[in-house]
Design an enzyme around this catalytic site. Sequence first.
Site, PDB file in Angstrom:
ATOM      1  N   TYR A   1       0.840  -1.200   0.000  1.00  0.00           N
ATOM      2  CA  TYR A   1       0.000   0.000   0.000  1.00  0.00           C
ATOM      3  C   TYR A   1       0.875   1.250   0.000  1.00  0.00           C
ATOM      4  CZ  TYR A   1       0.952   0.353   5.067  1.00  0.00           C
ATOM      5  OH  TYR A   1       1.561   0.471   6.285  1.00  0.00           O
ATOM      6  N   CYS A   2       0.301   2.347  -0.496  1.00  0.00           N
ATOM      7  CA  CYS A   2       0.957   3.659  -0.465  1.00  0.00           C
ATOM      8  C   CYS A   2      -0.146   4.711  -0.395  1.00  0.00           C
ATOM      9  CB  CYS A   2       1.872   3.861  -1.673  1.00  0.00           C
ATOM     10  SG  CYS A   2       1.024   3.781  -3.268  1.00  0.00           S
ATOM     11  N   THR A   3       0.178   5.958  -0.653  1.00  0.00           N
ATOM     12  CA  THR A   3      -0.783   7.051  -0.483  1.00  0.00           C
ATOM     13  C   THR A   3      -1.971   6.943  -1.430  1.00  0.00           C
ATOM     14  OG1 THR A   3       1.039   8.490   0.169  1.00  0.00           O
ATOM     15  CG2 THR A   3      -1.046   9.557  -0.389  1.00  0.00           C
TER      16      THR A   3
END
Length: 590
Positions: free
Chosen positions: A223-225
Amino acid sequence: MGRTSSCGGDGEKQRIEDKEQYGVLLYYKYTSVPDVDELVSFYESSCNSLGLLGRVRLSPHGVNVTVGGKLTALEEHIASAKSNCLFEGTDFKLASCNHPLNDKVSQECGFTSLSIRVVEELVTFSTCPLLKSPDISNAGKHLSAAEFHSVLESAKEQTDESGKSENKELVLLDARNLYETRIGKFESENVETLDPEIRQYSDLPTWIDQNAEKLKGKNVLMYCTGGIRCEMASAYIRSKGAGFENTFQLYGGIQRYLEQFPSGGFFKGKNFVFDHRISVGSSKEDIIGCCLLCNNTFDDYSPRCRCRLCRMLVLVCNHCQVKGDEYVCELCRKHGKGQVPLSLDPSKELTPAGDDDTRRKLRILCLHGFRQNASGFKGRTGSLAKKLKNIAELVFIDAPHELQFIYQTATTPPPPLGACNKKFAWLVSPDFDKPSETGWTQCQFDPLQYQNQTEGFDKSLTYLKTVFAEKGPFDGILGFSQGAAMAAAVCGKQEQLVGEIDFRFCVLCSGFTPWPLLEKREQGSIKCPSLHIFGSQPGKDRQIVTQASSDLAGLFDQGCATVIEHDFGHIIPTKSPYIDEIKTFLNQFV
């Protein structure tokens, strides 16, 4: 009276509604772009006509956009984009927020102007060429926010009789930078979360290589922003072959997850964002960050405190912030880069780092402009040297390429050579001629001559290596005009020059991008802490156009780049407030 009051109230209500109508739009799309120039024209027309500000990055492989403006304008932009088949299936993430103030945060995040650039990579995945570039079509499978949550929920329920997790085949992998993960991350008591603790995204491939065994044979949830960083990173993991196939990514990133689960779900803390909002939390507003100095809970990056060594953002609470203090981030302290200043050592009395009169002065190597020399540049910067005498020693050298003397009129004969000081350059044009016997040549002044000065870098670089070996060490490099272009080119090769040309920062005055030396560098890809000084008024600097200096500044990571725009021409300003801003930048390295 009643009518007057009502009218005023309606006006106030309208002003509030206008503020609330502001929003931020984020979206990206990996796709083959047949005509990049046509796409540039679309964004220039759409964003300018709608008054949108922010960052647009385009490449032959897709787009990456973060812009802000009125919600109605952003919705109109989305509609225009959707009419182009290139954007089929694009996830347009639109959020309402307060109107940005014209402050330091907005400027750092690029929300006070519109920047449209063509780049090679939409996000810089590695500062060094990879042996095998990952194929984006091999990226990990997208999981919706609901699917992502469901996987973690199932893992939570898989416990043995003792209450311990039976699921050892699932790991969470955070693809973001350390300062982002310090204020928010996914947590599930039965699932291990891997935090690479990287300073920048381009460090992630190295971490993956060094920790491949932690991922092999596992179901990896990345996951990331907003999702874009997981695209390339998941493809890189899967490119490692057998055992790495089960790599998945959260579609739409943390932003979409928090929209789906407004109470936070498995995400704790706040989601760091790269716009004026700084961070976005759930309805719980829980704080997991802590102050670098006192360890009290704190997660506000708006003060923009940074590590004095690497310029990474650090959390320092309001109580611990002291003007003039310098901070060392946990990564620099972990790797022993620099001693912890008194203000960070609990065994010492707290003393602002800027108040120590016994501190060593900075040594700054100064590179003059085209057709100048060391003595002339030293004279022109006399006022600067005087005002910096307590914190810096300026060292001046001649460039290695000696130039012909020139005169611009045929009616006035040139003076005797003995009456003239030699002039030098760091970069020269392809038709460069060494000084002749007469030493003189006639030519007209060309304000755009710097655009043709593309040769001579290798000789200048070799010369600088000798200078650093014989006259160093130097803490930083200051370049003026062509000297700034040369310094920028050295910054672009800083990682390859370790041990030969070591320095901690650069100051680039009235600079320009040295083509073709940096033509393949992407926006924000140069990580060297930098100060950019140039005129803000087009036409004031007759030597280097304002946009050229601005474009050069854009190549440096916005997280460690400072820009000072002044109202003068082709000079380094030494009046207040400019000299104060220069001192503030340099004091970070004393």
